[in-house]
Design a protein around this motif. Structure first.
Motif, PDB file in Angstrom:
ATOM      1  N   TYR A   1      -7.274  -2.744  11.729  1.00  0.00           N
ATOM      2  CA  TYR A   1      -6.511  -2.160  10.812  1.00  0.00           C
ATOM      3  C   TYR A   1      -7.178  -2.225   9.607  1.00  0.00           C
ATOM      4  CZ  TYR A   1      -2.594  -0.959   7.637  1.00  0.00           C
ATOM      5  OH  TYR A   1      -1.635  -0.181   6.617  1.00  0.00           O
ATOM      6  N   THR A   2      -7.770  -3.310   9.237  1.00  0.00           N
ATOM      7  CA  THR A   2      -8.348  -3.469   7.980  1.00  0.00           C
ATOM      8  C   THR A   2      -9.596  -2.281   7.890  1.00  0.00           C
ATOM      9  OG1 THR A   2      -8.122  -5.581   7.579  1.00  0.00           O
ATOM     10  CG2 THR A   2      -9.797  -4.734   6.272  1.00  0.00           C
ATOM     11  N   GLU A   3     -10.357  -1.992   8.921  1.00  0.00           N
ATOM     12  CA  GLU A   3     -11.203  -1.116   9.175  1.00  0.00           C
ATOM     13  C   GLU A   3     -10.764   0.476   8.553  1.00  0.00           C
ATOM     14  OE1 GLU A   3     -14.564   0.725  12.405  1.00  0.00           O
ATOM     15  OE2 GLU A   3     -13.319  -1.236  12.825  1.00  0.00           O
ATOM     16  N   VAL A   4      -9.703   0.854   9.061  1.00  0.00           N
ATOM     17  CA  VAL A   4      -8.914   1.918   8.672  1.00  0.00           C
ATOM     18  C   VAL A   4      -8.655   2.034   7.155  1.00  0.00           C
ATOM     19  CG1 VAL A   4      -6.863   3.442   8.887  1.00  0.00           C
ATOM     20  CG2 VAL A   4      -8.143   2.311  11.063  1.00  0.00           C
ATOM     21  N   VAL A   5      -7.964   1.012   6.755  1.00  0.00           N
ATOM     22  CA  VAL A   5      -7.807   0.889   5.409  1.00  0.00           C
ATOM     23  C   VAL A   5      -8.940   1.045   4.467  1.00  0.00           C
ATOM     24  CG1 VAL A   5      -6.948  -0.609   3.359  1.00  0.00           C
ATOM     25  CG2 VAL A   5      -5.746  -0.283   5.602  1.00  0.00           C
ATOM     26  N   MET A   6     -10.109   0.250   4.764  1.00  0.00           N
ATOM     27  CA  MET A   6     -11.516   0.489   4.126  1.00  0.00           C
ATOM     28  C   MET A   6     -12.168   1.770   4.225  1.00  0.00           C
ATOM     29  SD  MET A   6     -11.359  -2.356   2.337  1.00  0.00           S
ATOM     30  CE  MET A   6     -12.469  -1.997   1.258  1.00  0.00           C
TER      31      MET A   6
ATOM     32  N   LEU B   1       0.707  -1.180  -0.163  1.00  0.00           N
ATOM     33  CA  LEU B   1       0.111  -0.108  -0.073  1.00  0.00           C
ATOM     34  C   LEU B   1       0.732   1.245  -0.154  1.00  0.00           C
ATOM     35  CD1 LEU B   1      -2.832  -0.913   2.581  1.00  0.00           C
ATOM     36  CD2 LEU B   1      -2.996  -0.973   0.329  1.00  0.00           C
ATOM     37  N   LEU B   2       1.761   1.248   0.567  1.00  0.00           N
ATOM     38  CA  LEU B   2       2.738   2.555   0.988  1.00  0.00           C
ATOM     39  C   LEU B   2       3.436   2.685  -0.593  1.00  0.00           C
ATOM     40  CD1 LEU B   2       4.188   2.146   4.426  1.00  0.00           C
ATOM     41  CD2 LEU B   2       2.277   3.657   3.722  1.00  0.00           C
ATOM     42  N   VAL B   3       3.978   1.736  -0.862  1.00  0.00           N
ATOM     43  CA  VAL B   3       4.513   1.860  -2.213  1.00  0.00           C
ATOM     44  C   VAL B   3       3.566   2.704  -3.353  1.00  0.00           C
ATOM     45  CG1 VAL B   3       5.590   0.832  -4.529  1.00  0.00           C
ATOM     46  CG2 VAL B   3       6.139   0.091  -1.889  1.00  0.00           C
ATOM     47  N   ASP B   4       2.454   2.152  -3.445  1.00  0.00           N
ATOM     48  CA  ASP B   4       1.521   2.787  -4.214  1.00  0.00           C
ATOM     49  C   ASP B   4       1.240   4.168  -3.781  1.00  0.00           C
ATOM     50  OD1 ASP B   4       1.193   0.670  -6.196  1.00  0.00           O
ATOM     51  OD2 ASP B   4      -0.102  -0.309  -5.029  1.00  0.00           O
ATOM     52  N   LEU B   5       0.882   4.489  -2.628  1.00  0.00           N
ATOM     53  CA  LEU B   5       0.472   5.801  -2.068  1.00  0.00           C
ATOM     54  C   LEU B   5       1.517   6.545  -2.242  1.00  0.00           C
ATOM     55  CD1 LEU B   5      -0.954   4.881   1.392  1.00  0.00           C
ATOM     56  CD2 LEU B   5      -2.053   6.015  -0.709  1.00  0.00           C
TER      57      LEU B   5
ATOM     58  N   ARG C   1      -8.604  -3.993  -1.251  1.00  0.00           N
ATOM     59  CA  ARG C   1      -9.594  -5.292  -1.277  1.00  0.00           C
ATOM     60  C   ARG C   1      -9.052  -6.509  -1.011  1.00  0.00           C
ATOM     61  NH1 ARG C   1     -11.597  -1.783  -5.458  1.00  0.00           N
ATOM     62  NH2 ARG C   1     -10.507  -2.922  -7.018  1.00  0.00           N
ATOM     63  N   LYS C   2      -7.960  -6.696  -1.188  1.00  0.00           N
ATOM     64  CA  LYS C   2      -7.080  -7.963  -0.798  1.00  0.00           C
ATOM     65  C   LYS C   2      -6.986  -7.934   0.569  1.00  0.00           C
ATOM     66  CE  LYS C   2      -3.260  -8.914  -3.058  1.00  0.00           C
ATOM     67  NZ  LYS C   2      -1.980  -9.186  -3.382  1.00  0.00           N
ATOM     68  N   LEU C   3      -6.706  -7.101   1.209  1.00  0.00           N
ATOM     69  CA  LEU C   3      -6.613  -6.945   2.594  1.00  0.00           C
ATOM     70  C   LEU C   3      -7.831  -7.228   3.321  1.00  0.00           C
ATOM     71  CD1 LEU C   3      -4.981  -6.236   5.264  1.00  0.00           C
ATOM     72  CD2 LEU C   3      -5.717  -4.025   4.821  1.00  0.00           C
ATOM     73  N   ARG C   4      -8.778  -6.569   2.827  1.00  0.00           N
ATOM     74  CA  ARG C   4     -10.232  -6.796   3.340  1.00  0.00           C
ATOM     75  C   ARG C   4     -10.330  -8.374   3.003  1.00  0.00           C
ATOM     76  NH1 ARG C   4     -14.361  -4.927  -0.379  1.00  0.00           N
ATOM     77  NH2 ARG C   4     -13.490  -7.038  -1.437  1.00  0.00           N
ATOM     78  N   ASP C   5     -10.103  -8.919   2.100  1.00  0.00           N
ATOM     79  CA  ASP C   5     -10.513 -10.332   2.113  1.00  0.00           C
ATOM     80  C   ASP C   5      -9.707 -11.294   2.818  1.00  0.00           C
ATOM     81  OD1 ASP C   5     -12.030  -9.591  -0.010  1.00  0.00           O
ATOM     82  OD2 ASP C   5     -11.154 -10.166  -1.866  1.00  0.00           O
ATOM     83  N   LYS C   6      -8.369 -10.842   2.990  1.00  0.00           N
ATOM     84  CA  LYS C   6      -7.504 -11.717   3.885  1.00  0.00           C
ATOM     85  C   LYS C   6      -7.609 -11.594   5.316  1.00  0.00           C
ATOM     86  CE  LYS C   6      -5.144 -13.441   0.330  1.00  0.00           C
ATOM     87  NZ  LYS C   6      -5.100 -14.893   0.041  1.00  0.00           N
ATOM     88  N   LEU C   7      -8.015 -10.449   5.951  1.00  0.00           N
ATOM     89  CA  LEU C   7      -8.105 -10.054   7.134  1.00  0.00           C
ATOM     90  C   LEU C   7      -9.175  -9.142   7.384  1.00  0.00           C
ATOM     91  CD1 LEU C   7      -4.346  -9.036   7.425  1.00  0.00           C
ATOM     92  CD2 LEU C   7      -5.237 -10.882   8.136  1.00  0.00           C
TER      93      LEU C   7
ATOM     94  N   GLY D   1       0.394  12.524   4.129  1.00  0.00           N
ATOM     95  CA  GLY D   1      -0.261  12.056   5.576  1.00  0.00           C
ATOM     96  C   GLY D   1      -0.811  10.677   5.688  1.00  0.00           C
ATOM     97  N   VAL D   2      -1.476  10.187   4.680  1.00  0.00           N
ATOM     98  CA  VAL D   2      -1.955   8.872   4.770  1.00  0.00           C
ATOM     99  C   VAL D   2      -0.854   7.651   4.993  1.00  0.00           C
ATOM    100  CG1 VAL D   2      -3.164   6.830   3.499  1.00  0.00           C
ATOM    101  CG2 VAL D   2      -4.137   9.259   3.713  1.00  0.00           C
ATOM    102  N   CYS D   3       0.458   8.019   4.294  1.00  0.00           N
ATOM    103  CA  CYS D   3       1.555   7.109   4.532  1.00  0.00           C
ATOM    104  C   CYS D   3       1.900   7.334   5.853  1.00  0.00           C
ATOM    105  CB  CYS D   3       2.605   7.751   3.574  1.00  0.00           C
ATOM    106  SG  CYS D   3       2.506   7.213   1.778  1.00  0.00           S
ATOM    107  N   GLU D   4       2.096   8.272   6.568  1.00  0.00           N
ATOM    108  CA  GLU D   4       2.589   8.521   7.711  1.00  0.00           C
ATOM    109  C   GLU D   4       1.639   7.449   8.739  1.00  0.00           C
ATOM    110  OE1 GLU D   4       3.053  12.556   8.217  1.00  0.00           O
ATOM    111  OE2 GLU D   4       4.841  12.882   6.791  1.00  0.00           O
ATOM    112  N   LEU D   5       0.370   7.929   8.421  1.00  0.00           N
ATOM    113  CA  LEU D   5      -0.824   7.256   9.403  1.00  0.00           C
ATOM    114  C   LEU D   5      -0.923   5.914   9.351  1.00  0.00           C
ATOM    115  CD1 LEU D   5      -3.329   7.648  11.210  1.00  0.00           C
ATOM    116  CD2 LEU D   5      -4.556   7.471   8.976  1.00  0.00           C
TER     117      LEU D   5
END
Length: 136
Positions: A58-63, A19-23, A47-53, A85-89
């Motif tokens: 943490y998934t709630e924040v990412v979603m 995620l950080l690389v793409d951000l 979406r892969k994160l949501r499916d796996k975990l 800011g998202v990367c730092e968060l």
């Protein structure tokens, strides 16, 4: 013959690295056509994160971030400082030993403070609509 299967578990930390690389790429190429490639990859990874975990806090924040980016392709509207800011968060969240409900709420509020609309799918109620209570 002894064959052992090794199962590799996907962790939030490993997915966050992607995620950080793409951000960071989105931050770098904001406003340029190539940014669409990184946005697409970012949304797929989320979406892969949501499916796996699915039950990981943490998934709630990412979603929440996913919804802010995905709805009406709003990823186009955000700027480099917001992506930074998202990367730092996300980095700070992943570095925590445990993520509790308070951490999740705080992180989502941070996304909002960065300018991300984490609840874009809300319904607007029109108070001017008449009700059909006593139609005659």
């Amino acid at each position: 013959m002894n064959i052992e299967q090794t199962v590799l578990e996907v962790s939030g930390v490993e997915i966050t690295k992607t995620l950080l690389v793409d951000l960071q790429k989105l931050q770098q190429y904001t406003g340029e056509p190539i940014a669409a490639v990184y946005a697409d990859n970012l949304l797929r990874t989320m979406r892969k994160l949501r499916d796996k975990l699915p039950f990981d806090p943490y998934t709630e924040v990412v979603m929440a971030l996913h919804d802010a980016l995905f709805f009406e392709n709003r990823w186009i509207d955000y700027n480099a400082n917001q992506y930074k800011g998202v990367c730092e968060l996300l980095t700070s969240l992943v570095n925590q030993e445990t993520i509790n409900n308070s951490s999740v709420e705080s992180a989502i509020l941070t996304l909002e403070n960065l300018g991300f609309d984490t609840l874009p799918f809300g319904v607007k109620i029109d108070d001017d609509l008449e009700t059909d209570e006593d139609e005659e």
